[in-house]
Design a protein around this motif. Structure first.
Motif, PDB file in Angstrom:
ATOM      1  N   THR A   1       0.927  -1.246  -0.046  1.00  0.00           N
ATOM      2  CA  THR A   1      -0.073   0.025   0.039  1.00  0.00           C
ATOM      3  C   THR A   1       0.957   1.255  -0.123  1.00  0.00           C
ATOM      4  N   ARG A   2       0.701   1.993  -1.078  1.00  0.00           N
ATOM      5  CA  ARG A   2       1.337   3.470  -1.023  1.00  0.00           C
ATOM      6  C   ARG A   2       0.481   4.331  -0.603  1.00  0.00           C
ATOM      7  N   ILE A   3       1.165   5.272   0.166  1.00  0.00           N
ATOM      8  CA  ILE A   3       0.592   6.366   0.659  1.00  0.00           C
ATOM      9  C   ILE A   3       1.217   7.791   0.690  1.00  0.00           C
ATOM     10  N   GLY A   4       0.235   8.753   0.126  1.00  0.00           N
ATOM     11  CA  GLY A   4       0.922  10.160  -0.123  1.00  0.00           C
ATOM     12  C   GLY A   4      -0.148  11.050   0.788  1.00  0.00           C
ATOM     13  N   ILE A   5       0.722  12.370   1.481  1.00  0.00           N
ATOM     14  CA  ILE A   5       0.200  13.062   2.547  1.00  0.00           C
ATOM     15  C   ILE A   5       0.628  14.476   1.716  1.00  0.00           C
ATOM     16  N   HIS A   6      -0.220  15.433   1.717  1.00  0.00           N
ATOM     17  CA  HIS A   6       0.093  16.932   1.438  1.00  0.00           C
ATOM     18  C   HIS A   6      -0.888  17.782   2.051  1.00  0.00           C
ATOM     19  N   ARG A   7      -0.239  19.054   2.524  1.00  0.00           N
ATOM     20  CA  ARG A   7      -0.964  19.855   3.108  1.00  0.00           C
ATOM     21  C   ARG A   7      -0.990  21.162   2.136  1.00  0.00           C
ATOM     22  N   GLY A   8      -2.249  22.009   2.308  1.00  0.00           N
ATOM     23  CA  GLY A   8      -2.263  23.058   1.478  1.00  0.00           C
ATOM     24  C   GLY A   8      -3.845  23.690   1.587  1.00  0.00           C
ATOM     25  N   GLU A   9      -3.990  24.777   0.728  1.00  0.00           N
ATOM     26  CA  GLU A   9      -5.505  25.282   0.676  1.00  0.00           C
ATOM     27  C   GLU A   9      -6.367  24.504  -0.204  1.00  0.00           C
ATOM     28  N   ALA A  10      -7.445  24.459  -0.060  1.00  0.00           N
ATOM     29  CA  ALA A  10      -8.399  23.797  -0.796  1.00  0.00           C
ATOM     30  C   ALA A  10      -9.909  24.211  -0.647  1.00  0.00           C
ATOM     31  N   VAL A  11     -10.677  24.093  -1.782  1.00  0.00           N
ATOM     32  CA  VAL A  11     -11.885  24.625  -1.661  1.00  0.00           C
ATOM     33  C   VAL A  11     -12.809  23.232  -1.374  1.00  0.00           C
TER      34      VAL A  11
END
Length: 650
Positions: free
Chosen positions: A504-514
């Motif tokens: 299982t591959r996992i990606g994490i990112h933080r930022g602004e979104a609507v």
């Protein structure tokens, strides 16, 4: 009140109150609207496919051709417009926001095509501050000439998030519709005008076009992948819309969701616009209940309620007669709509009948307590208690308009699951996936994440929405580490049973979104829009390139100062002009010697020191299973003495 006039006045007052309640009280108005939605979705007579319109859908199969999903390849858009012009289409509407730079050569090619278009051409555009950052807004204004713009935003019902009305675009100034470069004509009226029709200047209800049958679409739709192979006569003379029809982006709830939870009920935006355009080109209007009809029918039912009460046969008889009358009216209105009857009101007459019977019963001497019980039973048949409770407890929860907020996004995917699924029996595949997702979802919920969507075996989760979480980035990292432990154990158990399940591959990112809260009264769905979501998804995908299982961006690391990470490198994703740092979070169980030695070797690599290669070679010799040691050693052997990594296929 004079006894002779009491029945007449009761009927008049009740009909006015019932009609006004349905028109003015939000929950009742919404319920009447949903009753109309049922007839529109389920009872409309079939129609042949539109001969005026066609949609070229940028679907998953199309995007699979490109190295990156977003932004959509500009050269592809340019080639598609050229191909459509060659096929002799009447007008072209592109439902893609051009809000950021990509590869310069491809951007220039699309600009040239716009400037030399031989067919009327419009692009989606919006200056909405909830959707566009100042930088995005400035870019799209510089890229798309004012003459080629049309307002992209759809009008959603503020109560349930359903799209029911056409956005005329522009601005209303002193009762007049005015169009400017930043407030252009709406998508539908713009394309109607280009197609030779009379464009609407006010918001109007959409006349949803019924399908001819279960196999064919109301608006002919073709995958953009096959555009070069479509016969010219299939598109010649038509107005053609080019836009996304993807699984999780630009989807909008429609009244058709009552009978369909797929592409009709959760419709791609380009198809919503197509339905609006079709009605004006075909001279159709949406079936609605005029206020005069609502009052007239409500008055008739109020009079019927008065008449039933004047029989003086008791509550049981009154309720039975009223129920029979309403059942007959509802059945006739719903079934008759499919056979040519106009849209008839249901809730107003029902309220009028019930109200008239209640008031008359009071007037002829029934006890107030009995009357309260009666109206409570009557109204409970038409208004959902669950909806009322939700509105009382938290009115904000019913608001579906999106707003920009900071959040952390987590994506997971099982490597090689498509191949695995082809080798398993359906029942075994279902049991395997359900067990896996059940355990994974338990972990996400334990960390108070919101499970946004399932895409096959993949999971999309959001932290800091809808509940605010000051430590949402750290929660996402902790959740990813727990998911990794769980998924690895699950995989090993599956392999031991003879099921070759991938990591299982996992990606994490933080930022602004609507992020908007969309859905129905019984099921709410949080959807995030914006480049942040796309970056998070791509962060999961790059694990394959590095051999890692968890990958997170610099934005996550910057807001988790107490947590340790191993830096992968400064990665420039394809289609992006700037590099971003990518990292692997360090679990408490990892070998401290590996972590320390890797940090020392990476520091030498960052300084482009010649000692980096032997240091990584030694590290790989001691830890042959470490993917990052292998990745950097192979790059050094290939002569790449830098932490900057240019991705060729992501």
């Amino acid at each position: 009140m004079n006894a002779r006039w009491a029945p007449f006045l009761t009927a008049v007052v009740v009909s006015i109150v019932a009609s006004g309640a349905v028109l003015l009280i939000a929950p009742l108005k919404q319920l009447e609207t949903r009753l109309q939605d049922i007839r529109v979705a389920a009872m409309q007579a079939p129609m042949p496919p539109s001969s005026d319109l066609a949609v070229i859908a940028i679907d998953e199969a199309t995007l699979a051709r490109f190295a990156y999903r977003s932004p959509i390849d500009r050269a592809f858009l340019a080639d598609a417009i050229i191909a459509l012009q060659a096929k002799g289409v009447r007008a072209i509407g592109v439902d893609v926001l051009i809000d950021q730079p990509t590869e310069p050569a491809k951007d220039d090619k699309l600009k040239a095509v716009i400037a030399t278009a031989k067919v009327p051409l419009r692009f989606s555009f919006t200056a909405s501050k909830t959707i566009m950052t100042p930088e995005q807004n400035a870019y799209q204004q510089a890229f798309v000439p004012p003459a080629n713009r049309m307002e992209a935003l759809l009008l959603t019902d503020a109560f349930d998030g359903t799209v029911r009305r056409i956005n005329p675009g522009g601005e209303e100034v002193k009762g007049q519709r005015r169009y400017t470069p930043t407030a252009p004509m709406g998508f539908v009226p713009s394309m109607v005008k280009l197609s030779g029709g009379t464009p609407p200047t006010t918001a109007q209800d959409i006349a949803w076009r019924p399908r001819p049958d279960a196999e064919n679409a109301a608006i002919p739709t073709f995958s953009a992948l096959y555009l070069p192979f479509l016969p010219d006569e299939l598109l010649r003379g038509r107005t053609v819309l080019l836009g996304a029809a993807l699984s999780i982006t630009d989807r909008h709830l429609t009244p058709l969701s009552i009978i369909d939870d797929g592409d009709l009920g959760n419709m791609p935006g380009v198809l919503v616009q197509a339905h609006g355009i079709a009605q004006f080109l075909e001279g159709r209007a949406a079936p609605v209940v005029p206020p005069a009809m609502l009052f007239g029918v409500s008055a008739a039912f109020a009079a019927a309620g008065v008449g039933i009460s004047l029989l003086r046969r008791g509550i049981a008889v009154n309720v039975t007669l009223g129920a029979v009358l309403l059942a007959a009216w509802w059945a006739g209105a719903i079934i008759g709509f499919g056979h040519g009857l106009p849209m008839l009101p249901l809730l107003g007459p029902s309220l009028a009948l019930a109200g008239a019977m209640w008031i008359m019963d009071l007037l002829i001497g029934r006890g107030e307590r009995q009357q309260r019980e009666f109206i409570q039973r009557t109204f409970s048949r038409y208004v959902s208690p669950a909806v009322v409770e939700e509105l009382i407890r938290n009115p904000e929860s019913a608001t579906v308009s999106g707003r920009r907020r900071d959040a952390s996004f987590l994506f997971t995917d099982i490597a090689g699951f498509t191949t695995l699924s082809e080798g398993l029996e359906p029942e075994a595949l279902s049991d395997l996936l359900n067990a896996y997702l059940d355990g994974a979802c338990t972990i996400v919920l334990r960390h108070q994440g919101t499970i946004d969507k399932f895409i096959g075996d993949a999971i999309m989760a959001v932290f800091n929405a809808p509940i605010e979480q000051a430590d949402h980035a750290d929660r996402a990292v902790r959740c990813a580490l727990d998911l990794d432990v769980y998924a690895e154990q699950f995989r090993k158990d599956a392999v031991a049973r003879g099921v070759p399940m991938g990591v299982t591959r996992i990606g994490i990112h933080r930022g602004e979104a609507v992020i908007g809260n969309f859905g129905s009264q019984s099921r709410m769905d949080f959807t995030a829009l914006g480049d942040t979501v796309n970056t998070a998804a791509r962060t999961e995908g790059v694990n394959k390139y590095f051999g890692t299982r968890i990958c997170c961006t610099q934005s996550i690391v910057d807001t988790c100062p107490e947590r340790r990470f191993r830096k992968i490198g400064d990665i420039q994703l394809k289609g992006k002009l700037t590099a971003t740092g990518l990292y692997v979070p360090i679990a408490d169980t990892e070998d401290r010697a590996l972590i320390g030695d890797y940090a020392d070797a990476y520091e030498l690599l960052a300084a482009e020191a010649i000692e980096a290669e032997p240091r990584f070679a030694a590290l790989l010799g001691r830890f042959p299973d470490d993917p990052l040691a292998r990745f950097h050693h192979e790059r050094l052997v290939a002569g790449k003495h830098s932490t900057m990594v240019l991705m060729d296929d992501k």
